[in-house]
Scaffold this active site. Structure first.
Site, mmCIF file in Angstrom:
data_model
loop_
_atom_site.group_PDB
_atom_site.id
_atom_site.type_symbol
_atom_site.label_atom_id
_atom_site.label_comp_id
_atom_site.label_asym_id
_atom_site.label_seq_id
_atom_site.Cartn_x
_atom_site.Cartn_y
_atom_site.Cartn_z
ATOM 1 N N PRO A 210 0.908 -1.243 -0.002
ATOM 2 C CA PRO A 210 0.022 -0.017 -0.285
ATOM 3 C C PRO A 210 0.826 1.407 0.000
ATOM 4 O O PRO A 210 1.973 1.384 0.597
ATOM 5 C CB PRO A 210 -0.725 -0.010 1.315
ATOM 6 C CG PRO A 210 0.177 -0.765 2.164
ATOM 7 C CD PRO A 210 0.983 -1.770 1.290
ATOM 8 N N ARG B 40 -2.164 16.446 -8.870
ATOM 9 C CA ARG B 40 -2.964 15.619 -8.897
ATOM 10 C C ARG B 40 -4.299 16.008 -9.775
ATOM 11 O O ARG B 40 -4.910 15.538 -10.517
ATOM 12 C CB ARG B 40 -3.475 14.811 -7.655
ATOM 13 C CG ARG B 40 -2.260 13.932 -6.968
ATOM 14 C CD ARG B 40 -2.697 13.152 -5.876
ATOM 15 N NE ARG B 40 -3.521 12.039 -6.560
ATOM 16 C CZ ARG B 40 -4.563 11.863 -6.398
ATOM 17 N NH1 ARG B 40 -5.461 12.635 -5.819
ATOM 18 N NH2 ARG B 40 -5.337 10.787 -6.976
ATOM 19 N N CYS C 18 1.485 29.845 -14.611
ATOM 20 C CA CYS C 18 0.789 30.258 -15.778
ATOM 21 C C CYS C 18 0.129 28.957 -16.824
ATOM 22 O O CYS C 18 0.920 28.882 -17.808
ATOM 23 C CB CYS C 18 1.846 30.972 -16.650
ATOM 24 S SG CYS C 18 2.154 32.496 -15.819
ATOM 25 N N GLU C 19 -0.763 28.375 -16.337
ATOM 26 C CA GLU C 19 -1.484 27.420 -17.042
ATOM 27 C C GLU C 19 -2.928 27.237 -16.601
ATOM 28 O O GLU C 19 -2.985 27.360 -15.410
ATOM 29 C CB GLU C 19 -1.052 26.211 -16.834
ATOM 30 C CG GLU C 19 0.706 25.865 -17.204
ATOM 31 C CD GLU C 19 0.698 24.363 -18.012
ATOM 32 O OE1 GLU C 19 -0.299 23.727 -18.397
ATOM 33 O OE2 GLU C 19 1.770 24.125 -18.009
ATOM 34 N N TYR D 44 1.299 11.021 -3.172
ATOM 35 C CA TYR D 44 1.350 11.601 -4.639
ATOM 36 C C TYR D 44 1.194 13.021 -4.504
ATOM 37 O O TYR D 44 0.722 13.457 -5.434
ATOM 38 C CB TYR D 44 0.634 10.864 -5.490
ATOM 39 C CG TYR D 44 0.727 9.316 -5.419
ATOM 40 C CD1 TYR D 44 1.812 8.484 -5.979
ATOM 41 C CD2 TYR D 44 -0.440 8.443 -4.623
ATOM 42 C CE1 TYR D 44 1.890 7.287 -5.672
ATOM 43 C CE2 TYR D 44 -0.283 7.216 -4.859
ATOM 44 C CZ TYR D 44 0.786 6.556 -5.151
ATOM 45 O OH TYR D 44 1.149 5.136 -5.117
HETATM 46 N N1 LLP Z 1 2.605 -1.457 -6.045
HETATM 47 C C1 LLP Z 1 2.892 -1.411 -7.326
HETATM 48 C C2 LLP Z 1 3.678 -2.106 -8.311
HETATM 49 C C3 LLP Z 1 2.307 -0.015 -7.790
HETATM 50 O O1 LLP Z 1 2.853 0.271 -9.080
HETATM 51 C C4 LLP Z 1 1.855 0.987 -7.091
HETATM 52 C C5 LLP Z 1 1.548 2.322 -7.438
HETATM 53 C C6 LLP Z 1 1.794 0.638 -5.665
HETATM 54 C C7 LLP Z 1 2.002 -0.743 -5.234
HETATM 55 C C8 LLP Z 1 1.067 1.404 -4.619
HETATM 56 O O2 LLP Z 1 -0.225 1.717 -5.114
HETATM 57 P P1 LLP Z 1 -1.179 2.673 -3.893
HETATM 58 O O3 LLP Z 1 -1.687 1.745 -2.781
HETATM 59 O O4 LLP Z 1 -0.428 3.812 -3.581
HETATM 60 O O5 LLP Z 1 -2.471 2.786 -4.925
HETATM 61 N N2 LLP Z 1 0.301 9.137 -8.904
HETATM 62 C C9 LLP Z 1 -1.165 8.259 -8.731
HETATM 63 C C10 LLP Z 1 -1.094 6.955 -8.329
HETATM 64 C C11 LLP Z 1 0.049 6.064 -9.346
HETATM 65 C C12 LLP Z 1 0.082 4.696 -8.394
HETATM 66 C C13 LLP Z 1 1.362 4.035 -9.109
HETATM 67 N N3 LLP Z 1 1.678 2.813 -8.687
HETATM 68 C C14 LLP Z 1 -1.906 9.294 -8.265
HETATM 69 O O6 LLP Z 1 -1.887 10.227 -7.561
HETATM 70 O O7 LLP Z 1 -3.224 8.858 -8.038
#
Ligand code: LLP
Length: 434
Positions: A289, A327, A358-359, A387
């Site tokens: 997570p 985000r 500026c966007e 993130y």
């Molecule tokens: N494991 C793997 C292989 C992953 O690719 C990711 C996230 C995670 C775990 C963790 O996922 P989480 O539990 O945080 O959902 N920047 C985007 C989210 C990109 C997630 C990429 N991979 C946002 O701000 O929503």
């Protein structure tokens, strides 16, 4: 649940008045609640208590050294995706014994760094990558512990940019090729097969896709245990958080008031849905997570620059921008925005809440209703702990924001606001232009 709440009229993180943090360290500043992170960690483990899972915190979500140290102290390992993240974990004083290294394009140098530091396993995404790992492990005279990332072709039903488990995503090995990939790996001298991994996407708020993927990959895991002696199954990350009612969702009462079928997926329900598929396998379970552990444990503090009243539209211009929190611009994501000081005598205002970049895309919220706030007053963007800073940039030559960690009534700056000199430190004018 989380520990951001109003105490009287003032927004607090645990026992700390957030206005005091803004006064000391300025804005924009990220503030994290160590207590919320610890609660989230314990609740998630509790949800899977029957399996005693190893939590590998996904460092990409929030990689501040203090956050990493906090999770290491709690017993977490880490899910890593670059040499930089490996170095961060080591710099935080943790080791890699319970950590995994993922990513579709690991360099030889990164593979070496992981192996030299005793990584628990490398998560492999293709056969050419496996050959590269075998080669590096051979040079080091070791066996590289690996698991393949399997793409179960399940629709996570989340935002297209954060869906990873469909057949047309770049991630993982298709389920039907998995048996052949493991057989090929078994023939390589410097590869030790240890497990199997999956990750279907991020910000999932229903158990269905997780259960479907776990059932599919679970059947493969049982075969791999029999044929290759694997010892673990990593089910990835992806558990979502509440963005829309972020402030209210801090209290248990908010969850209890919702009928169960309308409740966003909780760690308890997540664990209960997957445990029946996982328990019979008799494998160690890994969880990866990111967002669930840190997302609702952080806010971004910003100060109002101006309230610009337009013809048909009001603009609340704040000193944080898309470079600090990308985000909304990148995923059209919703972040609740609240005043640090609540005043019931003020009217509500409907405005676009925007930054100074500026966007047109530098917009945190459109047509948002918020208590009227004027120049110099403070607001908080909620659910910004995952993130947020991790994706921040210096666009428009804006220095990276500060980060503060709170625990109870204590708080400390855990990343100083970047200075202009630091921003340009590695740049130079070449001789031929002088
Ligand atoms: N494991 C793997 C292989 C992953 O690719 C990711 C996230 C995670 C775990 C963790 O996922 P989480 O539990 O945080 O959902 N920047 C985007 C989210 C990109 C997630 C990429 N991979 C946002 O701000 O929503």
């Amino acid at each position: 649940m989380h520990q951001f709440h109003y105490s009287g009229p003032d927004l607090h993180c645990e026992s700390v008045d957030l206005a005091a943090v803004a006064k000391l360290y300025g804005t924009p500043t990220y503030v994290y609640s160590a207590g919320t992170m610890a609660d989230n960690y314990r609740r998630l483990r509790q949800g899977f208590a029957a399996l005693d899972p190893q939590v590998c915190y996904a460092v990409k979500a929030n990689s501040n050294l203090a956050v990493l140290r906090h999770f290491a102290n709690l017993g977490a390992g880490f899910d890593l995706v670059s040499g930089g993240e490996i170095r961060r974990v080591l710099a935080a004083g943790a080791n890699l014994r319970t950590s995994v290294f993922a990513g579709v394009g690991k360099t030889e140098e990164e593979i070496r760094l992981a192996l030299e530091n005793g990584i628990f396993a490398l998560h492999v995404e293709s056969e050419p990558e496996l050959a590269r790992i075998n080669h590096v492990a051979g040079q080091l005279g070791v066996q590289a512990p690996i698991a393949f990332r399997i793409n179960p072709d399940v629709d996570a039903g989340t935002h297209a940019k954060i869906t990873t488990g469909k057949a047309d995503n770049k991630f993982g090995i298709p389920l039907r090729q998995a048996t052949a990939a493991y057989e090929a790996a078994a023939k390589l001298k410097h590869i030790a097969i240890r497990g199997v991994q999956m990750h279907i996407g991020s910000q999932l708020t229903e158990a269905g896709p997780f259960a479907a993927a776990t059932e599919k990959v679970g059947a493969l895991a049982a075969q791999l245990k029999a044929n290759h002696g694997i010892t673990y199954f990593s089910i990835g990350g992806g558990l979502g958080i509440v963005y829309q009612d972020a402030l209210a969702s801090g209290a248990a009462a908010w969850w209890e008031a919702l009928p169960p079928e309308r409740r966003p997926l909780t760690p308890e329900a997540y664990g209960a849905a997957l445990t029946p598929f996982l328990a019979p396998l008799g494998l160690k379970v890994l969880l990866e997570p990111g967002r669930f552990l840190t997302g609702n444990a952080g806010v971004l503090l910003a100060r109002v620059e101006h309230l610009k009243r337009g013809a048909g539209r009001n603009f609340l211009i704040v000193d944080a921008a898309m470079n600090d929190l990308v985000r909304p611009a990148m995923y059209d994501s919703y972040h609740e925005i609240v005043p640090l000081h609540r005043d019931s005598s003020r009217r509500a205002l409907v405005a676009d809440i925007v930054g100074p970049v500026c966007e047109t895309g530098d917009c945190f919220a459109r047509d948002r209703s918020i208590q009227e706030v004027g120049e110099g007053e403070l607001v908080a963007l909620l659910s910004a702990g995952a993130y947020g800073f991790a994706m921040a940039s210096r666009y428009n030559t804006r220095a990276l924001p500060a980060e503060v960690l709170v625990q109870g009534s204590m708080f400390e700056l855990v990343n100083a606001r970047e200075t202009f000199d630091r921003v340009i430190a590695l740049e130079k004018i070449p001789a031929f232009l002088k």
